[in-house]
Design a protein around this motif. Structure first.
Motif, PDB file in Angstrom:
ATOM      1  N   GLN A 133     -39.419 -78.423 -23.172  1.00 48.76           N
ATOM      2  CA  GLN A 133     -40.777 -78.300 -22.652  1.00 48.76           C
ATOM      3  C   GLN A 133     -41.127 -79.637 -22.030  1.00 48.76           C
ATOM      4  O   GLN A 133     -41.013 -80.677 -22.683  1.00 48.76           O
ATOM      5  CB  GLN A 133     -41.749 -77.945 -23.768  1.00 48.76           C
ATOM      6  N   LEU A 134     -41.505 -79.609 -20.787  1.00 45.91           N
ATOM      7  CA  LEU A 134     -41.808 -80.830 -20.068  1.00 45.91           C
ATOM      8  C   LEU A 134     -43.197 -80.730 -19.445  1.00 45.91           C
ATOM      9  O   LEU A 134     -43.608 -79.654 -19.016  1.00 45.91           O
ATOM     10  CB  LEU A 134     -40.803 -81.052 -18.932  1.00 45.91           C
ATOM     11  N   LEU A 135     -43.860 -81.833 -19.377  1.00 47.28           N
ATOM     12  CA  LEU A 135     -45.097 -81.914 -18.628  1.00 47.28           C
ATOM     13  C   LEU A 135     -44.795 -82.812 -17.441  1.00 47.28           C
ATOM     14  O   LEU A 135     -44.423 -83.970 -17.610  1.00 47.28           O
ATOM     15  CB  LEU A 135     -46.225 -82.497 -19.483  1.00 47.28           C
ATOM     16  N   LEU A 136     -44.868 -82.257 -16.261  1.00 45.38           N
ATOM     17  CA  LEU A 136     -44.546 -82.995 -15.044  1.00 45.38           C
ATOM     18  C   LEU A 136     -45.795 -83.192 -14.199  1.00 45.38           C
ATOM     19  O   LEU A 136     -46.633 -82.294 -14.108  1.00 45.38           O
ATOM     20  CB  LEU A 136     -43.524 -82.212 -14.201  1.00 45.38           C
ATOM     21  N   TRP A 137     -45.904 -84.336 -13.582  1.00 45.30           N
ATOM     22  CA  TRP A 137     -46.941 -84.565 -12.588  1.00 45.30           C
ATOM     23  C   TRP A 137     -46.236 -84.462 -11.241  1.00 45.30           C
ATOM     24  O   TRP A 137     -45.439 -85.323 -10.879  1.00 45.30           O
ATOM     25  CB  TRP A 137     -47.560 -85.952 -12.765  1.00 45.30           C
ATOM     26  N   VAL A 138     -46.490 -83.363 -10.535  1.00 41.58           N
ATOM     27  CA  VAL A 138     -45.808 -83.101  -9.269  1.00 41.58           C
ATOM     28  C   VAL A 138     -46.802 -82.584  -8.238  1.00 41.58           C
ATOM     29  O   VAL A 138     -47.860 -82.045  -8.577  1.00 41.58           O
ATOM     30  CB  VAL A 138     -44.666 -82.074  -9.444  1.00 41.58           C
ATOM     31  N   THR A 139     -46.422 -82.726  -6.993  1.00 41.39           N
ATOM     32  CA  THR A 139     -47.191 -82.105  -5.915  1.00 41.39           C
ATOM     33  C   THR A 139     -46.765 -80.646  -5.811  1.00 41.39           C
ATOM     34  O   THR A 139     -45.736 -80.244  -6.386  1.00 41.39           O
ATOM     35  CB  THR A 139     -46.912 -82.792  -4.570  1.00 41.39           C
ATOM     36  N   VAL A 140     -47.510 -79.857  -5.074  1.00 40.56           N
ATOM     37  CA  VAL A 140     -47.135 -78.458  -4.892  1.00 40.56           C
ATOM     38  C   VAL A 140     -45.780 -78.364  -4.189  1.00 40.56           C
ATOM     39  O   VAL A 140     -44.968 -77.498  -4.506  1.00 40.56           O
ATOM     40  CB  VAL A 140     -48.242 -77.653  -4.157  1.00 40.56           C
TER      41      VAL A 140
END
Length: 189
Positions: A133-140
């Motif tokens: 389980q990862l929480l990523l900060w990404v653009t669309v």
């Protein structure tokens, strides 16, 4: 066979039935089957399975193989995978949400069953199976790239579903769930 896009409310609702989903799943896992064989796998009567297979055929999800006679007519899937989404109108969006929810509930139940039986599985399979389980900060755009990469990995093995001869010795069915979603509502900028 290829991926079938399901966008219309009628088809989405037709598939959103526990027996019909179970039939689609057993045909995917075990290949063509008669109503009797499918019933043995999903715990339903041949009569019930036959009726639901005809309903699935009505909407183009399954078809008879053309072999067999009478009650011994095998059925098969018409597509190797399904892309489920609403068609933009409220009715199809609601139907897609309901169907996706039911599909995920069934997948999560299989995962719970795996967790319960995990200790009885061979050690190497236990070690190879995993969860992350990862929480990523990404653009669309980056999320689209992540999804494309994961789909490419899945497609590498997709042909084995319909072609048992392509499965290497020792291959077993493994379900891989990949979910991505925004955490909370998107902020207005």
């Amino acid at each position: 066979m290829d991926t079938r896009e399901i966008r219309d409310a009628a088809s989405l609702r037709a598939l959103a039935h526990p027996v019909r989903l179970a039939l689609v799943e057993t045909l995917a896992l075990h290949g063509p089957q008669t109503a009797t064989q499918a019933g043995e796998h999903i715990g339903e009567s041949p009569t019930t399975c036959s009726w639901h297979l005809r309903q699935l055929a009505r909407y183009g999800f399954v078809e008879e193989t053309g072999t067999g006679k009478g009650r011994a007519r095998p059925w098969r899937l018409t597509a190797s995978s399904m892309d489920i989404a609403g068609g933009g109108d409220a009715d199809s969006e609601l139907a897609a949400t309901a169907l996706i929810g039911l599909v995920r509930e069934r997948a999560f139940e299989r995962h719970r069953q795996w967790q319960d039986a995990r200790g009885r599985s061979p050690e190497r399979w236990r070690e190879a199976a995993g969860e992350s389980q990862l929480l990523l900060w990404v653009t669309v755009e980056e999320l689209e790239e992540v999804q494309a990469m994961l789909l490419a990995v899945q497609e590498r093995f997709a042909g084995r579903l319909q072609d048992p001869a392509s499965r290497p010795v020792g291959a077993l069915p493994v379900e891989v769930l990949v979910l991505s979603h925004l955490v909370g509502p998107p902020e207005q900028t």
